[in-house]
Design an enzyme around this catalytic site. Structure first.
Site, PDB file in Angstrom:
ATOM      1  CG  LEU A 192      -1.832   1.148   1.441  1.00 17.60           C
ATOM      2  CD1 LEU A 192      -3.019   0.940   0.343  1.00 17.60           C
ATOM      3  CD2 LEU A 192      -2.491   1.039   2.654  1.00 17.60           C
TER       4      LEU A 192
ATOM      5  CE  LYS B 233      11.485  14.022  -3.980  1.00 14.34           C
ATOM      6  NZ  LYS B 233      11.639  13.227  -5.283  1.00 14.34           N
TER       7      LYS B 233
ATOM      8  CG  HIS C 142      12.604  41.186   6.657  1.00  9.24           C
ATOM      9  ND1 HIS C 142      13.535  41.007   5.404  1.00  9.24           N
ATOM     10  CD2 HIS C 142      13.385  41.908   7.606  1.00  9.24           C
ATOM     11  CE1 HIS C 142      14.723  41.333   5.622  1.00  9.24           C
ATOM     12  NE2 HIS C 142      14.828  41.836   6.738  1.00  9.24           N
TER      13      HIS C 142
ATOM     14  N   GLY D 190      16.699  11.726 -12.829  1.00 10.12           N
ATOM     15  CA  GLY D 190      18.328  11.795 -13.260  1.00 10.12           C
ATOM     16  C   GLY D 190      19.082  12.924 -12.443  1.00 10.12           C
TER      17      GLY D 190
ATOM     18  CD  GLU E 123      14.124  14.446  -7.015  1.00  5.36           C
ATOM     19  OE1 GLU E 123      13.552  15.414  -7.091  1.00  5.36           O
ATOM     20  OE2 GLU E 123      14.159  13.315  -6.926  1.00  5.36           O
TER      21      GLU E 123
ATOM     22  CG  LEU F 200       4.437  15.765 -10.915  1.00 10.70           C
ATOM     23  CD1 LEU F 200       3.863  16.947 -11.001  1.00 10.70           C
ATOM     24  CD2 LEU F 200       5.640  15.442 -10.519  1.00 10.70           C
TER      25      LEU F 200
ATOM     26  N   GLY G  32      12.780   8.247 -17.549  1.00 11.79           N
ATOM     27  CA  GLY G  32      11.206   8.112 -17.094  1.00 11.79           C
ATOM     28  C   GLY G  32      10.714   6.917 -16.820  1.00 11.79           C
TER      29      GLY G  32
ATOM     30  N   GLY H   5      19.784  10.149 -18.407  1.00  7.78           N
ATOM     31  CA  GLY H   5      18.777  11.342 -18.339  1.00  7.78           C
ATOM     32  C   GLY H   5      18.653  12.285 -17.452  1.00  7.78           C
TER      33      GLY H   5
ATOM     34  N   GLY I 221      -0.220   2.135 -12.281  1.00 10.31           N
ATOM     35  CA  GLY I 221       1.016   3.002 -11.814  1.00 10.31           C
ATOM     36  C   GLY I 221       2.131   2.898 -13.173  1.00 10.31           C
TER      37      GLY I 221
END
Length: 462
Positions: free
Chosen positions: A42, A55, A439, A184, A186, A313, A266, A179, A143
């Protein structure tokens, strides 16, 4: 096949990735009786082989870079190297926590979860584990997987996909990345942070070629500064093993050698052998064709996510899955505006954007009707503190709304939220310029760019 005719679900979903589970959660929330079928885990690619683990690797790389470079901030540290076992432990703990939470969510919504390899057996049924699961409506959400090129065999040894790269037990001394798109760059960024010598091969004329050309050039400049090599504008011809690595030859005869080759050209849809075409679902190059409401040509079948030819995405999958669930529940739905979807490439520096590139805006509105402005992060206090370079570029229809926001710099992915509101609410520069941005923050740079576009720049020359 056994068939329990007494159980007919409102919605049967084939695939438990981002699009599939989003549809399941929202559908159940709206009172639909939902069955969710997934052959692996899942959460799908995003949670286990994509967004989240990549990430985590990139953040580990960021920590490595900060350790090496800490003295520029007056902090003395020593960098002893990267422990890949420790990196994987950290990455896997992040995944495990999110996976457990997702499992709990699905259970709490009373969704019937079936683990097994499903196959579409009719316009209203899916066969899985020797059972026939029937539904008034079927959602296909199977997917994608990493793609390769004819004659280029991904063997998981020296020629690898992103799936293999996520579990690599060492830092490669050198790597060729085939690629220069999101995946690529990342991996190139993470491996460089870990200490690899990296070369990116991209057949088109720029890295991240779907982004605004200015963003691509800024990323290329940053990669040069980091020592990441790249070759642009010439396509791949062949790859072969050497004594201790792999050699890549390009169409112009140029050769590159490294320890490993990452094929990052890809991802392709998972649709073969699943009964789609046999049941009359219209296809193109393996993708399932849908209209703006994610409906296929078969009235009882919809499709979402990487399986359809929209942006690949996770957050697009979420939106498409929710749209299908709400449509089936009888709610009024609005098609996804794919130009209005935020896009982030999480390399160092980050590339974030929403809306049209300048070239696309000129194509749509006419070259004389489009203006743009660039605000350098060098004029932003927080970016100076972080020692990051880059720019925010705005694309505007003359005397009208901002139709594109393009940002390059560390943490720019965290600024794209406001950027998507600006685009999707068709904001005028003067309207954004009235908003007071805190700021010192990097978010302030977005506000200052709009001040400049509105004709009243502050920390920027006229």
């Amino acid at each position: 096949m056994a068939n329990d005719a007494s159980t007919v679900f409102d919605l049967v979903i084939l695939g438990g990735g981002s699009g599939g589970y989003a549809a399941a959660l929202r559908g159940a929330q709206l009172g639909l009786d939902v069955a969710l079928i997934e052959k692996n885990k899942l959460g799908g690619t995003c949670l286990h082989n994509g967004c989240i683990p990549t990430k985590a690797l990139l953040h580990a790389g960021e920590v490595a870079d900060q350790s090496r470079e800490s003295e520029q901030f007056g902090v003395k540290t020593s960098f002893e190297g990267v422990d890949m076992a420790g990196v994987h432990k950290y990455k896997d703990e992040v995944i495990a926590g999110l996976y457990k939470g997702l499992q709990g969510l699905v259970a709490s919504r009373k969704i019937t979860y079936i683990e097994g390899e499903g196959r579409l057996s009719s316009p209203t049924s899916v066969d899985v584990n020797g059972q026939r699961v029937q539904g008034r409506h079927i959602l296909l959400a199977t997917g994608s997987v990493p793609k390769t090129l004819p004659g280029l065999e991904i063997d998981g040894n020296r020629i690898i996909s992103s799936d293999h790269a996520l579990t690599l037990d060492r830092v490669p001394k050198s790597a060729i990345v085939l690629g220069g798109g999101v995946i690529g760059v990342e991996f190139a960024s993470a491996w460089k942070s870990f200490g690899s010598e990296v070369t990116v091969i991209e057949g088109l004329k720029h890295l991240v070629p779907v982004e605004d050309e200015n963003s691509s050039k800024l990323l290329e400049r940053a990669f040069r500064k980091r020592g990441i090599k790249f070759n642009l504008g010439t396509f791949f011809q062949k790859a072969e093993y050497t004594q201790d690595g792999v050699k890549v030859t390009l169409a112009d005869g140029k050769e590159f050698e490294a320890e490993i080759l990452l094929v990052a050209i890809g991802r392709g849809p998972v649709s073969q052998g699943l009964g789609y075409e046999e049941n009359g679902v219209a296809m193109d190059r393996g993708f399932v064709l849908v209209d703006e409401y994610m409906r296929t040509n078969v009235p009882t079948i919809s499709a979402v996510g990487d399986l359809v030819p929209t942006l690949q995405l996770a957050h697009v999958g979420f939106a498409e899955g929710i749209l299908v669930a709400e449509r089936l529940a009888g709610l009024k739905t609005v098609p996804v505006d794919y130009d209005g979807v935020p896009r982030v490439t999480y390399c160092h520096p980050e590339v974030a954007s929403v809306g049209l590139t300048e070239a696309k805006a000129k194509e749509v509105y006419g070259a004389d009707k489009v203006v743009s402005i660039k605000f350098p992060l060098g004029g932003n206090g927080k970016s100076r503190i972080l020692k990051t370079a880059g720019e925010i570029k705005l694309v505007q229809v003359k005397d009208g709304a901002v139709v594109g926001v393009h940002m390059v710099g560390d943490r720019m992915g965290e600024q794209v939220g406001e950027a998507q509101l600006i685009y999707n609410w068709e904001a005028l520069p003067a309207e954004v310029a009235q908003l007071i941005h805190a700021h010192p923050t990097q978010n302030e740079a977005l506000g200052e760019a709009h001040l400049a576009l509105a004709g009243k720049p502050l920390h920027m020359h006229d």
